[in-house]
Motif scaffolding. Structure first.
Motif, PDB file in Angstrom:
ATOM      1  N   VAL A   5     -56.961 -30.546  69.681  1.00 27.98           N
ATOM      2  CA  VAL A   5     -56.101 -31.157  68.669  1.00 27.98           C
ATOM      3  C   VAL A   5     -55.361 -30.056  67.914  1.00 27.98           C
ATOM      4  O   VAL A   5     -55.962 -29.043  67.548  1.00 27.98           O
ATOM      5  N   ARG A   6     -54.067 -30.285  67.707  1.00 25.80           N
ATOM      6  CA  ARG A   6     -53.290 -29.354  66.884  1.00 25.80           C
ATOM      7  C   ARG A   6     -52.750 -30.146  65.702  1.00 25.80           C
ATOM      8  O   ARG A   6     -52.169 -31.216  65.876  1.00 25.80           O
ATOM      9  N   ILE A   7     -52.982 -29.620  64.507  1.00 24.18           N
ATOM     10  CA  ILE A   7     -52.550 -30.292  63.279  1.00 24.18           C
ATOM     11  C   ILE A   7     -51.457 -29.454  62.625  1.00 24.18           C
ATOM     12  O   ILE A   7     -51.628 -28.257  62.410  1.00 24.18           O
ATOM     13  N   HIS A   8     -50.327 -30.099  62.356  1.00 27.91           N
ATOM     14  CA  HIS A   8     -49.204 -29.419  61.703  1.00 27.91           C
ATOM     15  C   HIS A   8     -49.000 -30.017  60.319  1.00 27.91           C
ATOM     16  O   HIS A   8     -49.043 -31.235  60.150  1.00 27.91           O
ATOM     17  N   PRO A  76     -43.589 -35.103  58.118  1.00 25.11           N
ATOM     18  CA  PRO A  76     -42.499 -35.408  59.043  1.00 25.11           C
ATOM     19  C   PRO A  76     -41.260 -34.538  58.844  1.00 25.11           C
ATOM     20  O   PRO A  76     -40.431 -34.445  59.738  1.00 25.11           O
ATOM     21  N   THR A  77     -41.146 -33.824  57.707  1.00 28.47           N
ATOM     22  CA  THR A  77     -39.982 -32.941  57.535  1.00 28.47           C
ATOM     23  C   THR A  77     -40.062 -31.769  58.512  1.00 28.47           C
ATOM     24  O   THR A  77     -39.072 -31.066  58.723  1.00 28.47           O
ATOM     25  N   LEU A  78     -41.217 -31.544  59.115  1.00 28.55           N
ATOM     26  CA  LEU A  78     -41.357 -30.454  60.091  1.00 28.55           C
ATOM     27  C   LEU A  78     -40.781 -30.829  61.453  1.00 28.55           C
ATOM     28  O   LEU A  78     -40.551 -29.961  62.292  1.00 28.55           O
ATOM     29  N   LEU A  79     -40.568 -32.125  61.689  1.00 30.17           N
ATOM     30  CA  LEU A  79     -40.177 -32.599  63.016  1.00 30.17           C
ATOM     31  C   LEU A  79     -38.961 -31.881  63.582  1.00 30.17           C
ATOM     32  O   LEU A  79     -38.896 -31.613  64.766  1.00 30.17           O
ATOM     33  N   HIS A  80     -37.985 -31.584  62.733  1.00 35.06           N
ATOM     34  CA  HIS A  80     -36.747 -31.002  63.245  1.00 35.06           C
ATOM     35  C   HIS A  80     -36.634 -29.521  62.918  1.00 35.06           C
ATOM     36  O   HIS A  80     -35.600 -28.918  63.089  1.00 35.06           O
ATOM     37  N   GLN A  81     -37.741 -28.929  62.431  1.00 32.69           N
ATOM     38  CA  GLN A  81     -37.704 -27.515  62.045  1.00 32.69           C
ATOM     39  C   GLN A  81     -38.588 -26.645  62.919  1.00 32.69           C
ATOM     40  O   GLN A  81     -38.323 -25.481  63.118  1.00 32.69           O
ATOM     41  N   VAL A  82     -39.671 -27.189  63.378  1.00 31.71           N
ATOM     42  CA  VAL A  82     -40.660 -26.411  64.112  1.00 31.71           C
ATOM     43  C   VAL A  82     -40.811 -27.070  65.475  1.00 31.71           C
ATOM     44  O   VAL A  82     -40.702 -28.284  65.585  1.00 31.71           O
ATOM     45  N   SER A  98     -45.937 -41.048  58.452  1.00 30.90           N
ATOM     46  CA  SER A  98     -44.616 -41.554  58.070  1.00 30.90           C
ATOM     47  C   SER A  98     -44.664 -43.076  57.940  1.00 30.90           C
ATOM     48  O   SER A  98     -45.482 -43.735  58.577  1.00 30.90           O
ATOM     49  N   THR A  99     -43.744 -43.606  57.133  1.00 36.18           N
ATOM     50  CA  THR A  99     -43.597 -45.062  57.047  1.00 36.18           C
ATOM     51  C   THR A  99     -42.569 -45.499  58.076  1.00 36.18           C
ATOM     52  O   THR A  99     -42.333 -46.683  58.258  1.00 36.18           O
ATOM     53  N   ARG A 100     -41.917 -44.533  58.742  1.00 31.88           N
ATOM     54  CA  ARG A 100     -40.845 -44.848  59.680  1.00 31.88           C
ATOM     55  C   ARG A 100     -41.325 -44.772  61.128  1.00 31.88           C
ATOM     56  O   ARG A 100     -42.320 -44.137  61.429  1.00 31.88           O
ATOM     57  N   GLU A 117     -48.864 -46.695  73.484  1.00 26.65           N
ATOM     58  CA  GLU A 117     -50.083 -46.872  72.671  1.00 26.65           C
ATOM     59  C   GLU A 117     -50.689 -45.539  72.232  1.00 26.65           C
ATOM     60  O   GLU A 117     -51.671 -45.514  71.496  1.00 26.65           O
ATOM     61  N   HIS A 118     -50.104 -44.423  72.671  1.00 27.56           N
ATOM     62  CA  HIS A 118     -50.559 -43.094  72.241  1.00 27.56           C
ATOM     63  C   HIS A 118     -49.674 -42.523  71.136  1.00 27.56           C
ATOM     64  O   HIS A 118     -49.852 -41.388  70.718  1.00 27.56           O
ATOM     65  N   LEU A 119     -48.682 -43.314  70.692  1.00 28.39           N
ATOM     66  CA  LEU A 119     -47.746 -42.855  69.670  1.00 28.39           C
ATOM     67  C   LEU A 119     -47.872 -43.740  68.441  1.00 28.39           C
ATOM     68  O   LEU A 119     -47.647 -44.938  68.519  1.00 28.39           O
ATOM     69  N   CYS A 120     -48.229 -43.152  67.322  1.00 24.10           N
ATOM     70  CA  CYS A 120     -48.363 -43.960  66.109  1.00 24.10           C
ATOM     71  C   CYS A 120     -47.863 -43.208  64.893  1.00 24.10           C
ATOM     72  O   CYS A 120     -47.960 -41.990  64.817  1.00 24.10           O
ATOM     73  N   THR A 121     -47.333 -43.980  63.956  1.00 21.74           N
ATOM     74  CA  THR A 121     -47.048 -43.421  62.635  1.00 21.74           C
ATOM     75  C   THR A 121     -47.955 -44.163  61.664  1.00 21.74           C
ATOM     76  O   THR A 121     -48.280 -45.331  61.869  1.00 21.74           O
ATOM     77  N   VAL A 122     -48.391 -43.463  60.651  1.00 25.57           N
ATOM     78  CA  VAL A 122     -49.264 -44.077  59.649  1.00 25.57           C
ATOM     79  C   VAL A 122     -48.807 -43.563  58.279  1.00 25.57           C
ATOM     80  O   VAL A 122     -48.490 -42.382  58.142  1.00 25.57           O
ATOM     81  N   PRO A 123     -48.700 -44.451  57.274  1.00 20.09           N
ATOM     82  CA  PRO A 123     -48.219 -44.026  55.955  1.00 20.09           C
ATOM     83  C   PRO A 123     -49.335 -43.319  55.178  1.00 20.09           C
ATOM     84  O   PRO A 123     -49.800 -43.789  54.138  1.00 20.09           O
ATOM     85  N   ALA A 124     -49.757 -42.169  55.687  1.00 19.33           N
ATOM     86  CA  ALA A 124     -50.937 -41.480  55.146  1.00 19.33           C
ATOM     87  C   ALA A 124     -50.755 -41.018  53.700  1.00 19.33           C
ATOM     88  O   ALA A 124     -51.688 -41.112  52.896  1.00 19.33           O
ATOM     89  N   THR A 125     -49.562 -40.544  53.367  1.00 22.34           N
ATOM     90  CA  THR A 125     -49.326 -40.098  51.986  1.00 22.34           C
ATOM     91  C   THR A 125     -49.458 -41.278  51.032  1.00 22.34           C
ATOM     92  O   THR A 125     -50.103 -41.183  49.983  1.00 22.34           O
TER      93      THR A 125
END
Length: 194
Positions: A5-8, A76-82, A98-100, A117-125
């Motif tokens: 697992v890699r956590i960013h 999610p702000t890292l998505l387009h930077q890293v 993310s909520t999106r 089914e391996h792709l999920c977003t969750v409003p964790a914040t």
């Protein structure tokens, strides 16, 4: 079988503690686990990475996780930077705070070859704010990870949380993790019927 697992996230979001709690959860289930940060700039807000490996036998690897089986993206702000997605196979799991949706985040095309089914977003914040009063997404995402990957049980995640925090803080974090777990299970069910 080795599961990596890699956590960013960003400095101050509890990326390293998330990896540690995940390894404790696996350890509580009798598995071997290791967690370690990627040492770089640890200043607040800077991109940070941490890794966790889980296996049924002793883990001898010590290098950073280059080919993760799962990605947990706390910011999610890292998505387009890293280059977050390097090394993830189309069978891998991707969990984003993310909520999106993936499309709304601008990465729908990128993940087309992945299993829905391996792709999920969750409003964790939002869950952390609701249950803990602080915008720290790490623990809620561990609940989501337990649901999406099935590699650790939600009860083990909750035990690891209880191990890490004083009772009052642990209770809120456990509530956030359990709610994230349920949300991800529902998303996976919908994805498998889509």
């Amino acid at each position: 079988m080795l599961f990596q697992v890699r956590i960013h996230g960003r400095g101050g979001q509890g990326v390293v503690s998330a990896a540690e709690m995940l390894s404790v959860a696996a350890f509580l289930e009798g598995k071997h686990a290791q967690a370690f940060p990627s040492f770089g700039s640890e200043r607040m807000g800077a991109p940070v990475m941490a890794f966790c490996r889980i296996d049924d036998k002793e883990i001898r690897l010590r290098e950073p996780v280059m080919r993760p089986d799962a990605l947990i993206i706390q910011d999610p702000t890292l998505l387009h930077q890293v280059d977050l997605f390097s090394g993830v196979s189309p069978d891998g799991y991707i969990l984003i705070n993310s909520t999106r949706s993936f499309d709304e985040l601008g990465i729908g095309e990128f993940v087309k070859g992945y299993r829905a089914e391996h792709l999920c977003t969750v409003p964790a914040t939002e869950l952390a704010l609701k249950h803990v009063g602080r915008p720290l997404p790490n623990v809620a995402l561990l609940g989501g990870f337990a649901a999406i990957s099935g590699r650790v049980k939600i009860d083990s995640v909750c035990a690891a949380i209880r191990d890490k925090f004083p009772t009052k803080i642990a209770d809120g974090n456990i509530a956030a993790a359990r709610e994230a777990y349920q949300l991800v299970l529902e998303q996976m069910k919908e994805a498998s019927h889509a």
